[in-house]
Design a protein around this motif. Structure first.
Motif, PDB file in Angstrom:
ATOM      1  N   UNK A   1       0.864  -1.187   0.000  1.00 46.58           N
ATOM      2  CA  UNK A   1       0.000   0.000   0.000  1.00 46.58           C
ATOM      3  C   UNK A   1       0.896   1.232   0.000  1.00 46.58           C
ATOM      4  N   UNK A   2       0.860   1.992  -1.099  1.00 51.07           N
ATOM      5  CA  UNK A   2       1.716   3.175  -1.197  1.00 51.07           C
ATOM      6  C   UNK A   2       0.918   4.469  -1.340  1.00 51.07           C
ATOM      7  N   UNK A   3      -0.372   4.361  -1.608  1.00 49.40           N
ATOM      8  CA  UNK A   3      -1.189   5.564  -1.774  1.00 49.40           C
ATOM      9  C   UNK A   3      -1.828   5.931  -0.443  1.00 49.40           C
ATOM     10  N   UNK A   4      -1.763   7.203  -0.096  1.00 49.77           N
ATOM     11  CA  UNK A   4      -2.277   7.684   1.178  1.00 49.77           C
ATOM     12  C   UNK A   4      -3.789   7.497   1.254  1.00 49.77           C
ATOM     13  N   UNK A   5      -4.229   6.917   2.347  1.00 54.11           N
ATOM     14  CA  UNK A   5      -5.651   6.676   2.568  1.00 54.11           C
ATOM     15  C   UNK A   5      -5.950   6.944   4.031  1.00 54.11           C
ATOM     16  N   UNK A   6      -6.990   7.655   4.294  1.00 52.24           N
ATOM     17  CA  UNK A   6      -7.347   8.012   5.672  1.00 52.24           C
ATOM     18  C   UNK A   6      -8.689   7.414   6.081  1.00 52.24           C
ATOM     19  N   UNK A   7      -9.110   6.344   5.413  1.00 53.51           N
ATOM     20  CA  UNK A   7     -10.437   5.806   5.705  1.00 53.51           C
ATOM     21  C   UNK A   7     -10.490   5.120   7.067  1.00 53.51           C
ATOM     22  N   UNK A   8     -11.686   5.119   7.624  1.00 51.07           N
ATOM     23  CA  UNK A   8     -11.953   4.471   8.902  1.00 51.07           C
ATOM     24  C   UNK A   8     -13.067   3.454   8.708  1.00 51.07           C
ATOM     25  N   UNK A   9     -13.014   2.414   9.497  1.00 50.49           N
ATOM     26  CA  UNK A   9     -14.061   1.398   9.502  1.00 50.49           C
ATOM     27  C   UNK A   9     -14.139   0.861  10.920  1.00 50.49           C
ATOM     28  N   UNK A  10     -15.321   0.889  11.522  1.00 49.62           N
ATOM     29  CA  UNK A  10     -15.420   0.338  12.874  1.00 49.62           C
ATOM     30  C   UNK A  10     -15.149  -1.162  12.854  1.00 49.62           C
ATOM     31  N   UNK A  11     -14.764  -1.729  13.993  1.00 48.88           N
ATOM     32  CA  UNK A  11     -14.475  -3.163  14.037  1.00 48.88           C
ATOM     33  C   UNK A  11     -15.637  -3.998  13.496  1.00 48.88           C
ATOM     34  N   UNK A  12     -15.268  -4.976  12.671  1.00 50.01           N
ATOM     35  CA  UNK A  12     -16.242  -5.863  12.037  1.00 50.01           C
ATOM     36  C   UNK A  12     -15.728  -7.292  12.149  1.00 50.01           C
ATOM     37  N   UNK A  13     -16.531  -8.177  12.709  1.00 56.54           N
ATOM     38  CA  UNK A  13     -16.148  -9.587  12.732  1.00 56.54           C
ATOM     39  C   UNK A  13     -16.547 -10.199  11.399  1.00 56.54           C
ATOM     40  N   UNK A  14     -15.580 -10.814  10.730  1.00 56.52           N
ATOM     41  CA  UNK A  14     -15.831 -11.425   9.426  1.00 56.52           C
ATOM     42  C   UNK A  14     -16.673 -12.683   9.660  1.00 56.52           C
ATOM     43  N   UNK A  15     -17.874 -12.737   9.071  1.00 55.84           N
ATOM     44  CA  UNK A  15     -18.770 -13.875   9.305  1.00 55.84           C
ATOM     45  C   UNK A  15     -18.220 -15.188   8.743  1.00 55.84           C
TER      46      UNK A  15
END
Length: 163
Positions: free
Chosen positions: A103-117
């Motif tokens: 991953x070299x491109x700047x990304x500031x995304x957020x995602x709350x914790x998610x349990x993978x089903x």
């Protein structure tokens, strides 16, 4: 008559290999840069995709959920039972920040914790700002996976194995 039998048998064998063993896939778009580039062709191994779940870090081709037609190519980030989150662009899996040198491109995304089903995987593109992935459509059911990308074979000057 023998020539016709040989041609029919060859065609059937080629179709069986494409359906069950391996096929090529053309990368469309920029969501997997810098790992994969638009127009590159990759070998996708279908054999075994149903026998073992893909491991984090593997690149898979799949039919996205709730999207008719088309195939996507993304990196598996987490499997069933893992908890995944994004904090200011950093991926956190099971409480550990992932090292992601691809991953070299700047990304500031957020995602709350998610349990993978169970029966699903969480996928992300390497070029996060330009990727439509599990952040948008959620985890991908494993029965929608078509195979693992293992080799870039075109263009010839960029042949390489994938991890």
């Amino acid at each position: 008559m023998e020539l016709l039998q040989t041609l029919v048998l060859s065609l059937l064998l080629a179709l069986a290999i494409r359906a069950f063993v391996a096929e090529s896939f053309v990368v469309q778009g920029h969501s997997m840069e810098p790992t994969l580039h638009h127009g590159e062709r990759v070998l996708v191994v279908k054999l075994g995709i149903r026998w073992r779940e893909p491991q984090p870090g593997e690149i898979v081709v799949f039919r996205p959920p709730q999207q008719p037609g088309g195939e996507y190519i993304k990196r598996v980030i987490a499997g069933p039972g893992s908890v995944v989150a994004l904090d200011d662009g950093r991926v956190i899996r099971d409480g550990v920040v992932l090292e992601e040198p691809y991953v070299v491109y700047d990304d500031r995304s957020d995602l709350p914790p998610l349990e993978v089903p169970p029966g699903t995987v969480f996928v992300l593109g390497d070029n996060r700002p330009s990727s439509y992935d599990s952040r948008s459509f959620g985890p991908v059911p494993v029965d929608r996976l078509d195979g693992r990308a293992v080799l870039v074979f075109w263009p010839l000057g960029r042949i390489r194995w994938l991890r």
